[in-house]
Design an enzyme around this catalytic site. Structure first.
Site, PDB file in Angstrom:
ATOM      1  CB  ALA A  12      -0.931  -0.016   1.209  1.00 47.11           C
ATOM      2  CE1 TYR A  13       5.851   5.334   2.477  1.00 46.57           C
ATOM      3  CE2 TYR A  13       7.305   3.735   1.449  1.00 46.57           C
ATOM      4  CZ  TYR A  13       7.085   4.989   1.972  1.00 46.57           C
ATOM      5  OH  TYR A  13       8.105   5.907   1.981  1.00 46.57           O
TER       6      TYR A  13
END
Length: 219
Positions: A131-132
């Site tokens: 996600a990052y």
């Protein structure tokens, strides 16, 4: 002398950047969500304005940027494993900063990103890390397509070591570490160097001075 809005103004890179900018005569404008950060950041040399990245719209960002000459996006959703904040801070915060800069009539925009953000992720990548990286990748793409005078700085693993003035800057570098103090020095150099507009580079510790490394990536 310039006035520089720093989104994520209480972060560790931001605090180093405040010191550098204030030391060279610029006015760092730290944008933070909590009023209790004010005294701490003013002591470093910043003007402090309140901005809640997640609960503000692009108009609020534009208002917070009023009177500034450039924007640095240095915010991050933290290392607490909260996947949602990777989207609401790292991606949406960047998108609102870009639009806010447009509305405020600010052209110069430097974004702090992550090394290797465009590289394919292994299948066993954790959900949080995926996600990052995807948030940083998409934010960088949006900035490149924004029409602003952009620079993307993709830093390696960050440390709290003192500044060394010895770095490696290139379009692609092997993964490594870099002190937040050296990241700040590079950002400050970019802000006053029009030759770095339209440049996306990766940064780790190396052998060149910041001045020489920045000169080497000018377009």
């Amino acid at each position: 002398m310039s006035s520089i809005a720093i989104v994520g103004g209480h972060g560790k890179v931001a605090q180093q950047l405040i010191r550098v900018l204030a030391g060279q005569g610029d006015t760092p404008v730290a944008l933070v969500r909590r009023a209790e950060y004010k005294a701490e950041l003013e002591a470093l040399g910043a003007e402090v304005r309140l901005l809640d990245i997640e609960n503000s719209d692009s108009g609020d960002f534009a208002g917070a940027f009023e009177g500034c000459d450039a924007v640095v996006f240095a915010a991050g959703g933290g290392a607490d494993g909260n996947i949602e904040r990777k989207r609401t801070v790292d991606l949406e915060g960047s998108l609102k900063s870009i639009e806010g800069a447009r509305k405020a009539g600010i052209d110069r925009f430097v974004q702090v990103s992550a090394i290797g953000a465009d590289n394919p992720l292994p299948e066993d990548t954790s959900d949080v890390w995926r996600a990052y990286v995807e948030a940083k990748r998409d934010a960088d793409a949006a900035l490149r397509d924004s029409g602003l005078a952009w620079t993307v700085l993709r830093a390696g693993a960050l440390t709290d070591d003192p500044a060394t003035d010895r770095v490696l800057l290139a379009e692609n570098v092997e993964r490594g570490e870099i002190s937040r103090a050296d990241v700040a020095a590079v950002i400050a150099a970019f802000l006053h160097d029009s030759g770095t507009v339209g440049v996306q580079v990766e940064l780790v510790s190396g052998e060149q001075s910041v001045a020489d490394a920045v000169a080497g990536v000018r377009v």
